[in-house]
Design a protein around this motif. Structure first.
Motif, mmCIF file in Angstrom:
data_model
loop_
_atom_site.group_PDB
_atom_site.id
_atom_site.type_symbol
_atom_site.label_atom_id
_atom_site.label_comp_id
_atom_site.label_asym_id
_atom_site.label_seq_id
_atom_site.Cartn_x
_atom_site.Cartn_y
_atom_site.Cartn_z
ATOM 1 N N ILE A 5 -7.058 11.960 -2.928
ATOM 2 C CA ILE A 5 -6.545 10.592 -2.861
ATOM 3 C C ILE A 5 -7.587 9.610 -3.392
ATOM 4 C CG2 ILE A 5 -5.865 8.744 -1.275
ATOM 5 C CD1 ILE A 5 -4.576 11.003 0.472
ATOM 6 N N TYR A 44 0.837 -1.193 0.000
ATOM 7 C CA TYR A 44 0.000 0.000 0.000
ATOM 8 C C TYR A 44 0.875 1.247 0.000
ATOM 9 C CZ TYR A 44 0.929 0.163 5.057
ATOM 10 O OH TYR A 44 1.539 0.215 6.288
ATOM 11 N N ILE A 46 -13.206 0.115 -2.699
ATOM 12 C CA ILE A 46 -13.397 0.800 -3.974
ATOM 13 C C ILE A 46 -14.655 0.325 -4.673
ATOM 14 C CG2 ILE A 46 -12.426 1.171 -6.279
ATOM 15 C CD1 ILE A 46 -9.672 1.308 -4.941
ATOM 16 N N ARG A 70 -8.036 9.837 -7.205
ATOM 17 C CA ARG A 70 -6.892 9.204 -7.875
ATOM 18 C C ARG A 70 -6.958 7.678 -7.777
ATOM 19 N NH1 ARG A 70 -1.900 7.397 -7.408
ATOM 20 N NH2 ARG A 70 -0.243 8.212 -8.718
ATOM 21 N N SER A 71 -7.592 7.169 -6.710
ATOM 22 C CA SER A 71 -7.675 5.727 -6.472
ATOM 23 C C SER A 71 -8.827 5.055 -7.218
ATOM 24 C CB SER A 71 -7.830 5.456 -4.974
ATOM 25 O OG SER A 71 -6.713 5.954 -4.281
ATOM 26 N N VAL A 82 -3.436 3.615 1.021
ATOM 27 C CA VAL A 82 -4.107 3.336 -0.238
ATOM 28 C C VAL A 82 -3.716 1.935 -0.703
ATOM 29 C CG1 VAL A 82 -4.484 4.119 -2.609
ATOM 30 C CG2 VAL A 82 -3.945 5.797 -0.810
ATOM 31 N N TYR A 83 -4.685 1.028 -0.665
ATOM 32 C CA TYR A 83 -4.493 -0.348 -1.124
ATOM 33 C C TYR A 83 -5.086 -0.461 -2.529
ATOM 34 C CZ TYR A 83 -3.656 -1.496 3.799
ATOM 35 O OH TYR A 83 -3.153 -1.553 5.074
ATOM 36 N N GLU A 84 -4.916 -1.605 -3.145
ATOM 37 C CA GLU A 84 -5.458 -1.834 -4.481
ATOM 38 C C GLU A 84 -6.986 -1.778 -4.485
ATOM 39 O OE1 GLU A 84 -5.477 -5.556 -7.502
ATOM 40 O OE2 GLU A 84 -3.502 -5.010 -6.685
ATOM 41 N N LEU A 120 -9.373 2.078 0.703
ATOM 42 C CA LEU A 120 -8.672 3.200 1.316
ATOM 43 C C LEU A 120 -8.930 3.114 2.808
ATOM 44 C CD1 LEU A 120 -7.112 5.895 1.261
ATOM 45 C CD2 LEU A 120 -9.304 7.033 0.830
#
Length: 157
Positions: free
Chosen positions: A29, A5, A143, A32-33, A73-75, A78
């Motif tokens: 953030i 992350y 997400i 962008r994610s 921030v992970y794949e 958040l």
């Protein structure tokens, strides 16, 4: 294997005029994610409530405390930690004082910080309170909604 992350840290003075800085940061953030517009709005409200609670409950008027905001921030998610070093408060007692959150109450009429914990729990996928030298609110937003359902199925089977 460790989960990878990106970590972003922000320290702000524990003053109401800096709440907007937390909102702007999480918005950038999350955008962008790849979060949806609705999810970004939820994140902005949740972080505003968490910061406002720290400002209101953790520090007295003459105290110049700081609030540490950490974004992981992970794949697929958040994680946002809002931590202060002020005096601790009893979250369950505070919830009991406020009373139950009524969904049909007009959310626009609620003043910022009034139902902070209820709003945070309603808007985020996972919320954890930690009591160390102060209080930390750890909020997680996935997400995609499908990801949350997938995790629930894995845990329940």
């Amino acid at each position: 294997m460790a989960t990878m992350y990106d970590k972003i840290e922000l320290k702000i003075p524990a003053k109401p005029e800096f709440v907007s800085l937390g909102r702007l940061t999480v918005s950038g953030i999350a955008s962008r994610s790849g979060f949806s517009f609705e999810a970004i709005e939820d994140l902005k409200i949740a972080i505003s409530e968490a910061i406002t609670n720290s400002v209101k409950h953790a520090f007295s008027e003459d105290d110049s405390g700081e609030i540490q905001i950490t974004f992981c921030v992970y794949e697929d998610k958040l994680e946002v930690r809002v931590a202060d070093e002020g005096k601790s408060f009893d979250a369950e007692k505070r919830k009991a004082e406020i009373g139950p959150y009524e969904e049909d109450t007009d959310a626009d009429m609620l003043r910022v910080g009034g139902l902070g914990l209820f709003l945070i729990e309603a808007l985020m996928d996972d919320v954890e309170l930690q009591y160390d030298d102060g209080v930390s609110v750890v909020m997680t937003k996935y997400i995609e909604e499908k990801q949350v359902e997938g995790n629930a199925k894995i845990i329940s089977t």
